[in-house]
Scaffold this motif. Structure first.
Motif, mmCIF file in Angstrom:
data_model
loop_
_atom_site.group_PDB
_atom_site.id
_atom_site.type_symbol
_atom_site.label_atom_id
_atom_site.label_comp_id
_atom_site.label_asym_id
_atom_site.label_seq_id
_atom_site.Cartn_x
_atom_site.Cartn_y
_atom_site.Cartn_z
ATOM 1 N N LYS A 1 -20.230 -49.250 -43.343
ATOM 2 C CA LYS A 1 -20.141 -50.364 -42.792
ATOM 3 C C LYS A 1 -18.597 -50.891 -42.476
ATOM 4 C CE LYS A 1 -24.550 -52.101 -42.879
ATOM 5 N NZ LYS A 1 -25.171 -51.784 -41.731
ATOM 6 N N PHE A 2 -17.967 -51.066 -41.294
ATOM 7 C CA PHE A 2 -16.926 -51.418 -41.026
ATOM 8 C C PHE A 2 -16.791 -52.835 -40.891
ATOM 9 C CE2 PHE A 2 -17.083 -47.166 -39.680
ATOM 10 C CZ PHE A 2 -15.607 -46.490 -40.079
ATOM 11 N N VAL A 3 -15.728 -53.292 -41.468
ATOM 12 C CA VAL A 3 -15.238 -54.844 -41.468
ATOM 13 C C VAL A 3 -14.241 -54.853 -40.575
ATOM 14 C CG1 VAL A 3 -14.781 -57.035 -42.767
ATOM 15 C CG2 VAL A 3 -16.075 -55.055 -43.569
ATOM 16 N N ILE B 1 -30.967 -45.038 -55.571
ATOM 17 C CA ILE B 1 -31.294 -46.527 -55.961
ATOM 18 C C ILE B 1 -32.392 -46.997 -54.979
ATOM 19 C CG2 ILE B 1 -30.302 -48.837 -55.052
ATOM 20 C CD1 ILE B 1 -27.667 -47.686 -55.353
ATOM 21 N N ASN B 2 -32.672 -46.452 -53.759
ATOM 22 C CA ASN B 2 -33.792 -46.775 -53.075
ATOM 23 C C ASN B 2 -34.924 -46.062 -53.382
ATOM 24 O OD1 ASN B 2 -32.991 -49.105 -51.145
ATOM 25 N ND2 ASN B 2 -31.324 -47.593 -51.177
ATOM 26 N N ASN B 3 -34.946 -44.927 -53.805
ATOM 27 C CA ASN B 3 -36.189 -44.244 -54.546
ATOM 28 C C ASN B 3 -36.654 -44.815 -55.852
ATOM 29 O OD1 ASN B 3 -36.524 -42.612 -52.476
ATOM 30 N ND2 ASN B 3 -35.407 -40.691 -53.266
ATOM 31 N N ASN B 4 -35.808 -45.460 -56.591
ATOM 32 C CA ASN B 4 -36.329 -45.977 -57.805
ATOM 33 C C ASN B 4 -36.498 -47.482 -57.723
ATOM 34 O OD1 ASN B 4 -35.532 -43.743 -59.201
ATOM 35 N ND2 ASN B 4 -33.758 -44.253 -59.573
ATOM 36 N N LYS B 5 -36.075 -47.829 -56.733
ATOM 37 C CA LYS B 5 -36.430 -49.364 -55.993
ATOM 38 C C LYS B 5 -35.895 -50.343 -56.775
ATOM 39 C CE LYS B 5 -41.094 -48.339 -53.618
ATOM 40 N NZ LYS B 5 -40.133 -47.469 -52.455
ATOM 41 N N LEU B 6 -34.863 -50.112 -57.436
ATOM 42 C CA LEU B 6 -33.880 -50.864 -58.188
ATOM 43 C C LEU B 6 -33.382 -52.331 -57.585
ATOM 44 C CD1 LEU B 6 -32.150 -48.315 -60.541
ATOM 45 C CD2 LEU B 6 -33.909 -49.828 -61.119
ATOM 46 N N GLN B 7 -33.124 -51.737 -56.113
ATOM 47 C CA GLN B 7 -32.296 -52.570 -55.287
ATOM 48 C C GLN B 7 -32.940 -52.921 -54.136
ATOM 49 O OE1 GLN B 7 -28.565 -51.367 -56.310
ATOM 50 N NE2 GLN B 7 -27.367 -53.203 -55.569
ATOM 51 N N LYS B 8 -32.952 -53.982 -53.643
ATOM 52 C CA LYS B 8 -33.277 -54.130 -52.209
ATOM 53 C C LYS B 8 -32.490 -53.638 -51.298
ATOM 54 C CE LYS B 8 -37.469 -56.742 -52.417
ATOM 55 N NZ LYS B 8 -37.724 -56.901 -53.790
ATOM 56 N N LEU B 9 -32.779 -53.553 -49.898
ATOM 57 C CA LEU B 9 -31.740 -53.043 -49.020
ATOM 58 C C LEU B 9 -30.638 -54.055 -48.905
ATOM 59 C CD1 LEU B 9 -32.911 -51.747 -45.620
ATOM 60 C CD2 LEU B 9 -31.406 -50.754 -47.290
ATOM 61 N N ASN B 10 -31.098 -55.394 -48.867
ATOM 62 C CA ASN B 10 -29.705 -56.353 -48.554
ATOM 63 C C ASN B 10 -29.060 -56.565 -49.769
ATOM 64 O OD1 ASN B 10 -31.750 -57.593 -50.121
ATOM 65 N ND2 ASN B 10 -32.094 -59.401 -48.707
ATOM 66 N N LYS B 11 -29.140 -55.650 -50.892
ATOM 67 C CA LYS B 11 -28.473 -55.995 -51.993
ATOM 68 C C LYS B 11 -27.773 -54.442 -52.319
ATOM 69 C CE LYS B 11 -30.824 -59.474 -54.645
ATOM 70 N NZ LYS B 11 -32.138 -59.740 -55.456
ATOM 71 N N ILE B 12 -27.457 -53.736 -51.210
ATOM 72 C CA ILE B 12 -26.976 -52.434 -51.695
ATOM 73 C C ILE B 12 -25.384 -52.527 -52.011
ATOM 74 C CG2 ILE B 12 -25.914 -50.453 -50.214
ATOM 75 C CD1 ILE B 12 -28.124 -50.613 -48.253
ATOM 76 N N SER B 13 -25.288 -51.876 -53.143
ATOM 77 C CA SER B 13 -23.630 -52.120 -53.757
ATOM 78 C C SER B 13 -22.780 -51.272 -53.058
ATOM 79 C CB SER B 13 -23.833 -51.849 -55.058
ATOM 80 O OG SER B 13 -24.218 -51.021 -55.592
ATOM 81 N N TYR B 14 -22.050 -51.662 -52.150
ATOM 82 C CA TYR B 14 -21.117 -50.780 -51.127
ATOM 83 C C TYR B 14 -19.738 -50.872 -51.984
ATOM 84 C CZ TYR B 14 -24.109 -50.917 -47.102
ATOM 85 O OH TYR B 14 -24.924 -50.752 -46.033
ATOM 86 N N SER B 15 -19.024 -49.703 -52.038
ATOM 87 C CA SER B 15 -17.607 -49.831 -52.472
ATOM 88 C C SER B 15 -16.850 -50.020 -51.422
ATOM 89 C CB SER B 15 -17.425 -48.404 -53.050
ATOM 90 O OG SER B 15 -18.150 -48.026 -54.116
ATOM 91 N N ILE B 16 -15.733 -50.886 -51.586
ATOM 92 C CA ILE B 16 -14.925 -51.236 -50.691
ATOM 93 C C ILE B 16 -13.462 -50.299 -50.477
ATOM 94 C CG2 ILE B 16 -13.605 -53.196 -49.752
ATOM 95 C CD1 ILE B 16 -16.441 -53.901 -49.800
ATOM 96 N N TYR B 17 -13.105 -49.902 -49.395
ATOM 97 C CA TYR B 17 -11.920 -48.920 -49.205
ATOM 98 C C TYR B 17 -11.002 -49.669 -47.989
ATOM 99 C CZ TYR B 17 -14.239 -45.821 -52.308
ATOM 100 O OH TYR B 17 -15.036 -45.321 -53.375
ATOM 101 N N ILE C 1 -10.248 -53.785 -40.869
ATOM 102 C CA ILE C 1 -9.809 -54.708 -42.098
ATOM 103 C C ILE C 1 -9.984 -53.576 -43.387
ATOM 104 C CG2 ILE C 1 -10.076 -56.744 -43.644
ATOM 105 C CD1 ILE C 1 -11.184 -58.196 -40.894
ATOM 106 N N ARG C 2 -11.418 -53.405 -43.548
ATOM 107 C CA ARG C 2 -11.859 -52.411 -44.689
ATOM 108 C C ARG C 2 -12.982 -51.879 -44.006
ATOM 109 N NH1 ARG C 2 -13.710 -57.682 -46.306
ATOM 110 N NH2 ARG C 2 -11.858 -58.463 -46.588
ATOM 111 N N VAL C 3 -13.647 -50.844 -45.080
ATOM 112 C CA VAL C 3 -14.689 -50.089 -44.827
ATOM 113 C C VAL C 3 -15.611 -50.118 -46.257
ATOM 114 C CG1 VAL C 3 -13.943 -47.819 -45.340
ATOM 115 C CG2 VAL C 3 -15.728 -47.897 -43.854
ATOM 116 N N LYS C 4 -16.751 -50.659 -45.762
ATOM 117 C CA LYS C 4 -17.870 -50.445 -47.054
ATOM 118 C C LYS C 4 -18.677 -49.236 -46.957
ATOM 119 C CE LYS C 4 -19.861 -54.549 -46.109
ATOM 120 N NZ LYS C 4 -20.691 -55.588 -46.505
ATOM 121 N N VAL C 5 -18.691 -48.590 -48.056
ATOM 122 C CA VAL C 5 -19.120 -47.312 -48.188
ATOM 123 C C VAL C 5 -20.144 -47.012 -49.318
ATOM 124 C CG1 VAL C 5 -18.795 -44.727 -48.719
ATOM 125 C CG2 VAL C 5 -16.970 -46.462 -47.599
ATOM 126 N N ILE C 6 -21.385 -46.556 -48.987
ATOM 127 C CA ILE C 6 -21.972 -45.910 -50.310
ATOM 128 C C ILE C 6 -22.587 -44.397 -49.640
ATOM 129 C CG2 ILE C 6 -24.368 -47.159 -49.115
ATOM 130 C CD1 ILE C 6 -25.174 -47.394 -52.101
#
Ligand SMILES: Nc1nc2c(ncn2[C@@H]2O[C@H](COP(=O)(O)OP(=O)(O)OP(=O)(O)O)[C@@H](O)[C@H]2O)c(=O)[nH]1
Ligand SMILES: [Mg+2]
Length: 358
Positions: free
Chosen positions: A354-356, A325-341, A312-317
Protein backbone atom coordinates in the motif's frame (compact mmCIF):
# COMPACT_ATOMS: atom_id res chain seq x y z
CA UNK A 1 7.51 -4.86 -18.39
CA UNK A 2 7.16 -6.08 -21.94
CA UNK A 3 8.09 -9.77 -21.78
CA UNK A 4 7.88 -11.96 -24.88
CA UNK A 5 7.85 -15.75 -24.94
CA UNK A 6 8.30 -17.89 -28.09
CA UNK A 7 6.93 -21.41 -28.61
CA UNK A 8 9.16 -23.65 -30.73
CA UNK A 9 9.31 -27.31 -31.73
CA UNK A 10 8.90 -29.69 -34.65
CA UNK A 11 5.82 -29.36 -36.88
CA UNK A 12 2.56 -31.05 -35.84
CA UNK A 13 3.42 -31.67 -32.18
CA UNK A 14 0.83 -29.41 -30.51
CA UNK A 15 2.48 -25.94 -30.43
CA UNK A 16 -0.68 -24.15 -31.52
CA UNK A 17 -2.77 -26.35 -29.22
CA UNK A 18 -0.60 -25.08 -26.35
CA UNK A 19 -0.90 -21.51 -27.66
CA UNK A 20 -4.71 -21.78 -27.61
CA UNK A 21 -4.62 -23.24 -24.13
CA UNK A 22 -2.40 -20.51 -22.69
CA UNK A 23 -4.01 -17.53 -24.42
CA UNK A 24 -7.61 -18.74 -24.64
CA UNK A 25 -7.44 -18.28 -28.41
CA UNK A 26 -8.76 -20.41 -31.23
CA UNK A 27 -6.02 -20.36 -33.86
CA UNK A 28 -6.03 -23.19 -36.38
CA UNK A 29 -4.66 -26.55 -35.23
CA UNK A 30 -4.79 -29.60 -37.45
CA UNK A 31 -3.13 -32.93 -38.12
CA UNK A 32 -0.62 -31.89 -40.78
CA UNK A 33 2.81 -30.22 -40.67
CA UNK A 34 3.05 -26.46 -41.23
CA UNK A 35 -0.55 -25.83 -40.28
CA UNK A 36 0.90 -22.63 -38.78
CA UNK A 37 2.93 -20.55 -41.21
CA UNK A 38 2.71 -16.97 -39.97
CA UNK A 39 3.29 -16.59 -36.24
CA UNK A 40 0.27 -16.36 -33.92
CA UNK A 41 0.56 -13.70 -31.26
CA UNK A 42 -1.46 -13.62 -28.03
CA UNK A 43 -1.36 -12.70 -24.36
CA UNK A 44 -0.91 -15.12 -21.45
CA UNK A 45 -2.38 -14.24 -18.06
CA UNK A 46 0.28 -15.66 -15.78
CA UNK A 47 -2.01 -16.54 -12.95
CA UNK A 48 -0.26 -16.61 -9.64
CA UNK A 49 -2.24 -18.79 -7.21
CA UNK A 50 -1.33 -16.45 -4.36
CA UNK A 51 -3.24 -13.64 -6.03
CA UNK A 52 -6.39 -15.76 -6.11
CA UNK A 53 -5.99 -16.84 -2.51
CA UNK A 54 -5.77 -13.19 -1.40
CA UNK A 55 -8.75 -12.36 -3.64
CA UNK A 56 -10.76 -15.12 -1.92
CA UNK A 57 -9.92 -13.79 1.54
CA UNK A 58 -10.70 -10.16 0.78
CA UNK A 59 -13.67 -11.15 -1.34
CA UNK A 60 -12.78 -9.40 -4.58
CA UNK A 61 -13.72 -10.89 -7.94
CA UNK A 62 -11.78 -8.63 -10.23
CA UNK A 63 -8.36 -10.28 -10.38
CA UNK A 64 -5.77 -8.79 -12.74
CA UNK A 65 -2.81 -11.07 -13.42
CA UNK A 66 0.61 -10.23 -14.80
CA UNK A 67 0.68 -10.68 -18.58
CA UNK A 68 3.28 -11.64 -21.14
CA UNK A 69 3.16 -11.90 -24.92
CA UNK A 70 3.22 -15.36 -26.47
CA UNK A 71 4.36 -16.08 -30.03
CA UNK A 72 3.47 -19.41 -31.64
CA UNK A 73 5.85 -20.15 -34.51
CA UNK A 74 5.77 -22.53 -37.48
CA UNK A 75 7.50 -25.91 -37.02
CA UNK A 76 11.29 -26.20 -37.22
CA UNK A 77 12.80 -29.03 -39.25
CA UNK A 78 16.30 -30.32 -39.94
CA UNK A 79 18.57 -27.69 -41.56
CA UNK A 80 16.21 -24.89 -40.52
CA UNK A 81 19.29 -22.81 -39.66
CA UNK A 82 20.34 -23.03 -43.30
CA UNK A 83 16.96 -21.77 -44.43
CA UNK A 84 15.12 -25.07 -45.01
CA UNK A 85 11.35 -24.92 -44.39
CA UNK A 86 10.52 -21.62 -42.76
CA UNK A 87 13.75 -21.90 -40.75
CA UNK A 88 15.31 -18.47 -40.97
CA UNK A 89 12.02 -16.65 -40.50
CA UNK A 90 11.23 -18.61 -37.33
CA UNK A 91 14.72 -18.37 -35.86
CA UNK A 92 14.81 -14.64 -36.50
CA UNK A 93 11.60 -14.30 -34.46
CA UNK A 94 13.35 -15.99 -31.54
CA UNK A 95 15.90 -13.19 -31.35
CA UNK A 96 13.11 -10.94 -30.10
CA UNK A 97 11.86 -13.14 -27.25
CA UNK A 98 12.99 -13.27 -23.60
CA UNK A 99 12.16 -16.92 -22.92
CA UNK A 100 11.50 -20.02 -25.02
CA UNK A 101 8.91 -22.75 -24.50
CA UNK A 102 10.32 -25.76 -26.37
CA UNK A 103 7.43 -28.15 -27.04
CA UNK A 104 8.36 -31.84 -27.25
CA UNK A 105 6.06 -34.60 -28.47
CA UNK A 106 5.71 -37.36 -25.92
CA UNK A 107 2.23 -38.60 -26.81
CA UNK A 108 1.91 -41.88 -28.62
CA UNK A 109 -1.22 -41.61 -30.74
CA UNK A 110 -0.25 -42.96 -34.15
CA UNK A 111 -2.75 -41.13 -36.31
CA UNK A 112 -0.97 -37.83 -35.55
CA UNK A 113 1.77 -37.66 -38.15
CA UNK A 114 5.36 -37.06 -36.97
CA UNK A 115 7.59 -35.48 -39.65
CA UNK A 116 10.36 -38.03 -38.99
CA UNK A 117 8.03 -40.96 -38.19
CA UNK A 118 9.26 -41.48 -34.64
CA UNK A 119 8.23 -40.92 -31.05
CA UNK A 120 11.61 -40.02 -29.62
CA UNK A 121 11.77 -36.94 -27.41
CA UNK A 122 15.60 -37.17 -27.15
CA UNK A 123 16.15 -37.10 -30.89
CA UNK A 124 13.60 -34.33 -31.34
CA UNK A 125 15.16 -32.15 -28.62
CA UNK A 126 18.68 -32.67 -29.93
CA UNK A 127 17.67 -31.90 -33.47
CA UNK A 128 15.93 -28.64 -32.59
CA UNK A 129 18.70 -27.54 -30.21
CA UNK A 130 21.30 -28.22 -32.89
CA UNK A 131 19.45 -25.86 -35.25
CA UNK A 132 19.43 -23.17 -32.55
CA UNK A 133 23.17 -23.65 -32.03
CA UNK A 134 23.86 -23.53 -35.77
CA UNK A 135 21.84 -20.40 -36.24
CA UNK A 136 23.68 -18.63 -33.39
CA UNK A 137 26.94 -19.78 -34.97
CA UNK A 138 26.00 -18.31 -38.35
CA UNK A 139 25.02 -15.00 -36.67
CA UNK A 140 28.15 -14.96 -34.56
CA UNK A 141 30.44 -15.52 -37.56
CA UNK A 142 28.71 -12.81 -39.52
CA UNK A 143 29.05 -10.31 -36.61
CA UNK A 144 32.72 -11.23 -36.29
CA UNK A 145 33.41 -10.74 -39.98
CA UNK A 146 32.01 -7.22 -39.78
CA UNK A 147 34.09 -6.47 -36.68
CA UNK A 148 37.37 -7.68 -38.12
CA UNK A 149 37.75 -4.47 -40.12
CA UNK A 150 37.76 -2.50 -36.87
CA UNK A 151 41.10 -2.89 -35.08
CA UNK A 152 39.86 -1.12 -31.92
CA UNK A 153 37.65 -4.10 -31.07
CA UNK A 154 40.31 -6.62 -30.04
CA UNK A 155 38.59 -7.51 -26.78
CA UNK A 156 35.27 -8.01 -28.46
CA UNK A 157 36.85 -10.17 -31.15
CA UNK A 158 38.29 -12.33 -28.36
CA UNK A 159 34.81 -12.80 -26.89
CA UNK A 160 33.36 -13.68 -30.28
CA UNK A 161 36.05 -16.30 -30.80
CA UNK A 162 35.09 -17.83 -27.46
CA UNK A 163 31.43 -17.90 -28.48
CA UNK A 164 32.28 -19.48 -31.83
CA UNK A 165 34.42 -22.12 -30.22
CA UNK A 166 31.56 -23.03 -27.84
CA UNK A 167 28.95 -23.20 -30.60
CA UNK A 168 31.30 -25.14 -32.90
CA UNK A 169 31.56 -27.84 -30.25
CA UNK A 170 27.74 -28.11 -30.38
CA UNK A 171 27.15 -26.46 -27.00
CA UNK A 172 24.68 -23.75 -26.16
CA UNK A 173 26.11 -20.36 -25.16
CA UNK A 174 24.43 -20.59 -21.78
CA UNK A 175 26.94 -23.30 -20.83
CA UNK A 176 29.70 -20.62 -20.80
CA UNK A 177 30.67 -18.55 -17.75
CA UNK A 178 31.00 -14.82 -18.47
CA UNK A 179 32.75 -11.99 -16.65
CA UNK A 180 30.61 -8.90 -15.97
CA UNK A 181 32.17 -7.09 -18.92
CA UNK A 182 31.53 -10.05 -21.23
CA UNK A 183 27.98 -10.41 -19.92
CA UNK A 184 27.28 -6.80 -20.78
CA UNK A 185 28.52 -7.23 -24.36
CA UNK A 186 26.94 -10.61 -24.98
CA UNK A 187 23.52 -9.92 -23.47
CA UNK A 188 22.85 -7.18 -26.03
CA UNK A 189 23.36 -9.61 -28.91
CA UNK A 190 20.21 -11.66 -28.13
CA UNK A 191 21.67 -15.07 -29.02
CA UNK A 192 18.98 -17.75 -28.90
CA UNK A 193 21.04 -20.31 -26.99
CA UNK A 194 21.58 -17.80 -24.16
CA UNK A 195 17.88 -17.46 -23.49
CA UNK A 196 16.15 -19.39 -20.72
CA UNK A 197 14.23 -22.37 -22.08
CA UNK A 198 11.53 -24.59 -20.62
CA UNK A 199 10.89 -27.96 -22.23
CA UNK A 200 7.16 -28.63 -22.28
CA UNK A 201 6.47 -32.30 -22.88
CA UNK A 202 3.11 -32.87 -24.52
CA UNK A 203 2.27 -36.13 -22.71
CA UNK A 204 -0.58 -38.64 -22.78
CA UNK A 205 -0.04 -38.90 -19.05
CA UNK A 206 1.32 -35.84 -17.26
CA UNK A 207 2.64 -37.96 -14.35
CA UNK A 208 5.14 -39.74 -16.60
CA UNK A 209 8.80 -39.32 -15.56
CA UNK A 210 10.41 -37.25 -18.30
CA UNK A 211 13.38 -36.03 -16.26
CA UNK A 212 15.24 -39.23 -17.25
CA UNK A 213 14.68 -38.50 -20.90
CA UNK A 214 16.35 -35.13 -20.71
CA UNK A 215 19.16 -36.36 -18.43
CA UNK A 216 20.36 -38.62 -21.20
CA UNK A 217 20.50 -35.73 -23.64
CA UNK A 218 22.98 -33.87 -21.42
CA UNK A 219 20.54 -31.02 -20.84
CA UNK A 220 20.02 -32.01 -17.23
CA UNK A 221 20.02 -28.43 -15.97
CA UNK A 222 17.05 -27.52 -18.11
CA UNK A 223 13.58 -27.48 -16.73
CA UNK A 224 10.94 -29.87 -17.98
CA UNK A 225 7.25 -29.59 -17.39
CA UNK A 226 4.76 -32.25 -18.44
CA UNK A 227 1.43 -31.06 -19.69
CA UNK A 228 -1.29 -33.17 -21.23
CA UNK A 229 -2.48 -30.64 -23.79
CA UNK A 230 -5.66 -32.47 -24.73
CA UNK A 231 -6.69 -33.00 -21.10
CA UNK A 232 -6.10 -29.33 -20.35
CA UNK A 233 -8.08 -28.37 -23.43
CA UNK A 234 -11.01 -30.37 -22.09
CA UNK A 235 -10.76 -28.74 -18.65
CA UNK A 236 -10.84 -25.39 -20.44
CA UNK A 237 -14.01 -26.37 -22.27
CA UNK A 238 -15.70 -27.57 -19.09
CA UNK A 239 -15.09 -24.34 -17.21
CA UNK A 240 -15.89 -22.07 -20.12
CA UNK A 241 -12.52 -20.47 -20.49
CA UNK A 242 -12.60 -17.72 -17.89
CA UNK A 243 -9.32 -17.67 -15.98
CA UNK A 244 -11.10 -16.97 -12.68
CA UNK A 245 -13.54 -19.85 -13.24
CA UNK A 246 -10.55 -21.97 -14.09
CA UNK A 247 -8.72 -21.15 -10.88
CA UNK A 248 -11.87 -21.62 -8.80
CA UNK A 249 -12.37 -25.02 -10.43
CA UNK A 250 -8.78 -25.97 -9.66
CA UNK A 251 -8.94 -24.71 -6.07
CA UNK A 252 -12.29 -26.40 -5.51
CA UNK A 253 -10.82 -29.70 -6.71
CA UNK A 254 -7.68 -29.11 -4.62
CA UNK A 255 -5.33 -29.77 -7.53
CA UNK A 256 -3.60 -26.40 -7.48
CA UNK A 257 -0.25 -27.50 -6.08
CA UNK A 258 0.28 -30.24 -8.61
CA UNK A 259 -1.16 -28.23 -11.41
CA UNK A 260 1.40 -28.06 -14.16
CA UNK A 261 0.27 -24.81 -15.75
CA UNK A 262 0.92 -23.07 -12.43
CA UNK A 263 4.34 -24.72 -12.33
CA UNK A 264 4.99 -23.42 -15.85
CA UNK A 265 4.12 -19.84 -14.88
CA UNK A 266 6.13 -19.90 -11.63
CA UNK A 267 9.13 -21.33 -13.51
CA UNK A 268 8.79 -18.61 -16.15
CA UNK A 269 9.01 -15.94 -13.43
CA UNK A 270 12.03 -17.62 -11.81
CA UNK A 271 14.01 -18.04 -15.02
CA UNK A 272 13.43 -14.41 -15.96
CA UNK A 273 14.42 -13.29 -12.45
CA UNK A 274 11.02 -11.69 -12.06
CA UNK A 275 9.03 -11.40 -8.85
CA UNK A 276 5.43 -10.38 -8.30
CA UNK A 277 4.02 -7.86 -5.88
CA UNK A 278 0.34 -7.27 -5.31
CA UNK A 279 -1.87 -4.23 -4.76
CA UNK A 280 -5.58 -4.10 -4.03
CA UNK A 281 -8.39 -1.66 -3.42
CA UNK A 282 -12.08 -2.35 -2.87
CA UNK A 283 -12.65 -2.98 -6.59
CA UNK A 284 -9.73 -5.06 -7.80
CA UNK A 285 -6.59 -6.94 -6.90
CA UNK A 286 -3.63 -6.75 -9.20
CA UNK A 287 -0.29 -8.47 -9.67
CA UNK A 288 2.76 -6.55 -10.93
CA UNK A 289 5.96 -8.00 -12.39
CA UNK A 290 9.31 -6.48 -11.44
CA UNK A 291 12.94 -7.56 -11.60
CA UNK A 292 14.22 -9.04 -8.34
CA UNK A 293 15.90 -6.30 -6.29
CA UNK A 294 13.59 -3.45 -7.41
CA UNK A 295 13.08 -0.69 -4.81
CA UNK A 296 9.73 0.62 -3.58
CA UNK A 297 10.24 3.91 -5.44
CA UNK A 298 10.82 2.19 -8.80
CA UNK A 299 7.79 -0.02 -8.17
CA UNK A 300 5.72 3.09 -7.44
CA UNK A 301 6.72 4.53 -10.82
CA UNK A 302 5.42 1.40 -12.50
CA UNK A 303 1.97 1.92 -10.99
CA UNK A 304 1.53 5.68 -11.51
CA UNK A 305 3.73 8.75 -11.88
CA UNK A 306 1.69 10.50 -9.13
CA UNK A 307 2.63 7.77 -6.65
CA UNK A 308 6.26 8.05 -7.72
CA UNK A 309 6.40 11.86 -7.57
CA UNK A 310 4.56 12.15 -4.26
CA UNK A 311 6.04 9.04 -2.60
CA UNK A 312 6.04 9.24 1.23
CA UNK A 313 6.29 5.64 2.40
CA UNK A 314 5.14 2.11 1.59
CA UNK A 315 3.18 -0.24 3.85
CA UNK A 316 4.12 -3.89 3.32
CA UNK A 317 2.86 -7.29 4.35
CA UNK A 318 4.20 -10.39 2.62
CA UNK A 319 1.76 -12.98 1.27
CA UNK A 320 3.11 -15.70 3.60
CA UNK A 321 2.38 -13.61 6.70
CA UNK A 322 -0.93 -12.37 5.33
CA UNK A 323 -2.15 -15.90 4.64
CA UNK A 324 -1.07 -17.14 8.07
CA UNK A 325 -2.88 -14.36 9.89
CA UNK A 326 -6.02 -14.59 7.82
CA UNK A 327 -6.19 -18.36 7.71
CA UNK A 328 -6.03 -18.36 11.52
CA UNK A 329 -8.59 -15.59 11.61
CA UNK A 330 -6.52 -13.82 14.27
CA UNK A 331 -7.02 -10.50 12.67
CA UNK A 332 -9.65 -8.83 10.57
CA UNK A 333 -8.74 -7.35 7.23
CA UNK A 334 -8.93 -3.75 8.33
CA UNK A 335 -6.45 -4.53 11.10
CA UNK A 336 -3.69 -5.92 8.89
CA UNK A 337 -0.40 -5.05 10.58
CA UNK A 338 1.70 -3.64 7.77
CA UNK A 339 5.40 -2.84 8.19
CA UNK A 340 6.40 0.65 7.10
CA UNK A 341 9.37 1.29 4.79
CA UNK A 342 10.93 4.18 2.86
CA UNK A 343 11.65 4.44 -0.86
CA UNK A 344 14.80 2.30 -0.65
CA UNK A 345 12.91 -0.81 0.49
CA UNK A 346 13.81 -3.75 -1.76
CA UNK A 347 10.58 -5.54 -2.67
CA UNK A 348 10.40 -9.29 -2.06
CA UNK A 349 8.34 -11.81 -3.97
CA UNK A 350 4.72 -11.88 -2.84
CA UNK A 351 4.70 -8.51 -1.04
CA UNK A 352 1.31 -6.86 -0.74
CA UNK A 353 1.94 -3.11 -0.95
CA UNK A 354 0.00 0.00 0.00
CA UNK A 355 1.70 3.21 -1.13
CA UNK A 356 1.30 6.38 0.89
CA UNK A 357 1.85 9.45 -1.31
CA UNK A 358 1.18 13.16 -1.48
N1 LIG B 1 -3.28 -37.38 -29.33
C1 LIG B 1 -2.90 -36.13 -29.14
N2 LIG B 1 -3.01 -35.27 -30.16
C2 LIG B 1 -2.60 -34.00 -29.96
C3 LIG B 1 -2.08 -33.56 -28.72
N3 LIG B 1 -1.75 -32.26 -28.84
C4 LIG B 1 -2.06 -31.89 -30.12
N4 LIG B 1 -2.59 -32.95 -30.79
C5 LIG B 1 -3.06 -32.96 -32.19
O1 LIG B 1 -1.93 -32.82 -33.03
C6 LIG B 1 -2.29 -32.09 -34.21
C7 LIG B 1 -1.32 -30.95 -34.40
O2 LIG B 1 -1.53 -29.98 -33.38
P1 LIG B 1 -1.11 -28.45 -33.58
O3 LIG B 1 -1.37 -27.77 -32.30
O4 LIG B 1 -1.73 -27.91 -34.81
O5 LIG B 1 0.45 -28.67 -33.80
P2 LIG B 1 1.57 -27.60 -34.22
O6 LIG B 1 2.82 -28.03 -33.55
O7 LIG B 1 1.08 -26.21 -33.99
O8 LIG B 1 1.69 -27.89 -35.78
P3 LIG B 1 2.30 -26.92 -36.94
O9 LIG B 1 1.65 -25.60 -36.84
O10 LIG B 1 1.90 -27.63 -38.17
O11 LIG B 1 3.75 -26.90 -36.74
C8 LIG B 1 -3.74 -31.63 -34.01
O12 LIG B 1 -4.57 -32.52 -34.72
C9 LIG B 1 -3.93 -31.76 -32.51
O13 LIG B 1 -5.28 -32.00 -32.15
C10 LIG B 1 -1.99 -34.50 -27.65
O14 LIG B 1 -1.57 -34.21 -26.53
N5 LIG B 1 -2.41 -35.78 -27.93
MG1 LIG C 1 0.81 -24.62 -35.26
Amino acid sequence: MNIKCGIIGLPNIGKSTLFNLLTNSQVKTDNYPFCTINPNIGIINLYDPRLYKIANIININNVLCSKIQLIDTAGLIKNAANGIGLGEKILEQLYKVNIIYHVVRNFKKNNIHHVYNRISPIEDINMINMELILYDLIKCESFLNKLKYNIANKNIIKIYNRLISCLSSNKMLKTLEFSDEEKHIVSNLNFITLKPMIYIFNCDDDNVDTQNIVDTTGHNKDIIININFLKEKNINNIIKKSMLDRINFIMYNKILNKYNLVKLFMTTFNLLNIINFFTFNDKEIKSWMIKRGTTALTAAKKIHSDIYNGFIRVKVINYNKFILINNNKLQKLNKISYSIYNKHYSITDGDILKFVFR
